[in-house]
Design an enzyme around this catalytic site. Structure first.
Site, PDB file in Angstrom:
ATOM      1  N   SER A 166     -30.042 -10.204 -19.656  1.00 13.17           N
ATOM      2  CA  SER A 166     -30.752 -10.477 -21.573  1.00 13.17           C
ATOM      3  C   SER A 166     -30.567  -9.236 -21.811  1.00 13.17           C
ATOM      4  CB  SER A 166     -32.474 -11.011 -20.680  1.00 13.17           C
ATOM      5  OG  SER A 166     -32.095 -11.684 -22.044  1.00 13.17           O
ATOM      6  N   ASP A 335     -28.080 -22.178 -19.805  1.00 19.14           N
ATOM      7  CA  ASP A 335     -28.972 -21.055 -20.712  1.00 19.14           C
ATOM      8  C   ASP A 335     -28.730 -21.132 -21.977  1.00 19.14           C
ATOM      9  OD1 ASP A 335     -29.636 -18.821 -21.622  1.00 19.14           O
ATOM     10  OD2 ASP A 335     -28.537 -17.366 -21.128  1.00 19.14           O
ATOM     11  N   HIS A 368     -31.837 -19.650 -18.526  1.00 19.30           N
ATOM     12  CA  HIS A 368     -31.671 -18.011 -18.306  1.00 19.30           C
ATOM     13  C   HIS A 368     -32.969 -17.197 -17.342  1.00 19.30           C
ATOM     14  CE1 HIS A 368     -30.604 -14.676 -20.696  1.00 19.30           C
ATOM     15  NE2 HIS A 368     -32.298 -14.194 -20.695  1.00 19.30           N
TER      16      HIS A 368
END
Length: 391
Positions: A166, A335, A368
């Protein structure tokens, strides 16, 4: 560094290091009178210090990635129960993806953070009070400068690998391109090379939520009520991009709970609204609004080429090729935060410069957050990438 344990760490301790550069000069030209770095490590450095792995955490994560750490005085009340166990516990340890029988893993809380590293809640020695609104704007290259200084302290010239999911992937990519001579293997997970318009808008909504909390006071709130409502709303805005909507539906299957503290006229209609309110309220107990603003502002402005001071993607990744770096890039097909097209753009740039690159798309229904929840989908690939570059 820990002394060569061959079992999964049962407990860990945060260490603080004050960097030698005082004042610490940021990319913007602003200065901090000092920088303390909070970090933890697992495994043992080898004789030539060539087995170090630098792990960068996500937006609201911390340096505490493995083991049990029930106390962090520097974080005060924010070090809540949910932070006591490492966020990447299933990835770090003997025989795991980041094998501590082979590697020494190091992770630092970000500059501007609220878990021990110098941030807005730290004391400004010039005033004797928290920095608050005076804490400067940060860039990703400021984070990697801090990380490089931490590695210098340990005498680590070249990392075996840099890894980050991330927002940590942004920092990993920038470390690899600002200091290409200092890392061999680069593993950005569910990340990107330039913040998209969509993400910038979502981040801006979160900034507005915090800025418009009546207790925010421009960032100078440490002596009074804190902007909990604004921070909770910001977290709710972001949370739906981290967790796949199907996963939210699964998690939210409980009773509808009304919230008279937050809502006067409106009645909570379903379990999804209850779930999101719960997530927002839980978050404010462990995080600082000023830190959140600094990190999402840093993310909002991210452009890997600008951070590295180059004019083109080709020039950016030619640096990686010149130092024979190897990349493992992860995408997650569900995601909604960093879409798979963003990792494809990284891979295209790397291949255009002739960088040895492996691109893995993880098939998951968890969105995610898959990189936190599904170690089996990542471990074989990470272990292979790390072992294949051992000398």
């Amino acid at each position: 560094m820990s002394e060569g344990s061959h079992t999964t760490p049962k407990s860990t301790e945060t260490h603080l290091l004050r960097l030698d550069e005082q004042p610490f000069v940021l990319a913007s030209g602003a200065e901090l009178p000092y920088v303390d770095v909070a970090y933890e490590s697992w495994g043992e450095l080898n004789a030539d210090k060539s087995n170090a792995i630098l792990l960068s955490h996500a937006l609201s994560g911390s340096h505490h990635a493995c083991g049990h750490n029930p106390e962090l005085p520097e974080a005060t009340v924010r070090w809540s129960d949910e932070l006591h166990d490492g966020w990447w516990e299933e990835f770090i340890g003997p025989g795991k993806a980041l094998d501590t029988d082979k590697f020494c893993v190091i992770s630092a809380n970000y500059l501007g953070g609220c878990y021990g590293s110098t941030g807005p809640a730290s004391i400004n020695p010039e005033t004797g009070k928290e920095f608050g609104s005076t804490f400067p704007q940060l860039s990703v290259c400021d984070q990697v400068k801090m990380q490089a200084s931490l590695l210098d302290h340990f005498g680590i010239d070249v990392l075996h690998a840099a890894i980050g999911p991330s927002v940590g992937g942004l920092i990993t990519l920038t470390f690899a391109t600002v200091y290409p001579e200092r890392v061999k293997t680069v593993i950005p997970i569910a990340s990107g090379m330039k913040t998209t318009v969509l993400n910038r808008l979502i981040l801006f909504e979160q900034i507005l939520a915090i800025e418009n909390d009546r207790h925010f006071n421009g960032g100078d709130y440490y002596d009074g009520s804190r902007p909990d409502y604004g921070l909770a709303l910001a977290r709710m805005i972001s949370h739906k991009t981290f967790v796949h909507l199907d996963a939210i539906e699964r998690r939210a299957r409980s009773e509808v709970r009304q919230d008279k503290e937050t809502l006067a006229w409106y009645q909570v209609q379903d379990t999804f609204q209850s779930y999101m309110l719960h997530q927002g309220k839980k978050f404010v107990k462990r995080f600082d609004a000023n830190t959140y603003l600094r990190i999402i502002d840093m993310w909002s402005r991210y452009d890997a080429c600008r951070e590295a001071g180059v004019d083109s993607v080709k020039e950016l990744f030619d640096r990686c090729a010149a130092h024979q770096q190897k990349f493992l890039v992860f995408s997650i097909d569900s995601d909604f935060c960093f879409y798979p097209e963003e990792q494809a753009e990284i891979v295209s740039g790397l291949e255009g410069s002739g960088v040895e690159t492996m691109h893995i798309t993880v098939h998951s229904d968890k969105g995610h957050d898959s990189f936190l929840l599904e170690p089996a989908l990542y471990t074989p690939h990470i272990a292979y990438a790390l072992s294949s570059s051992l000398t």
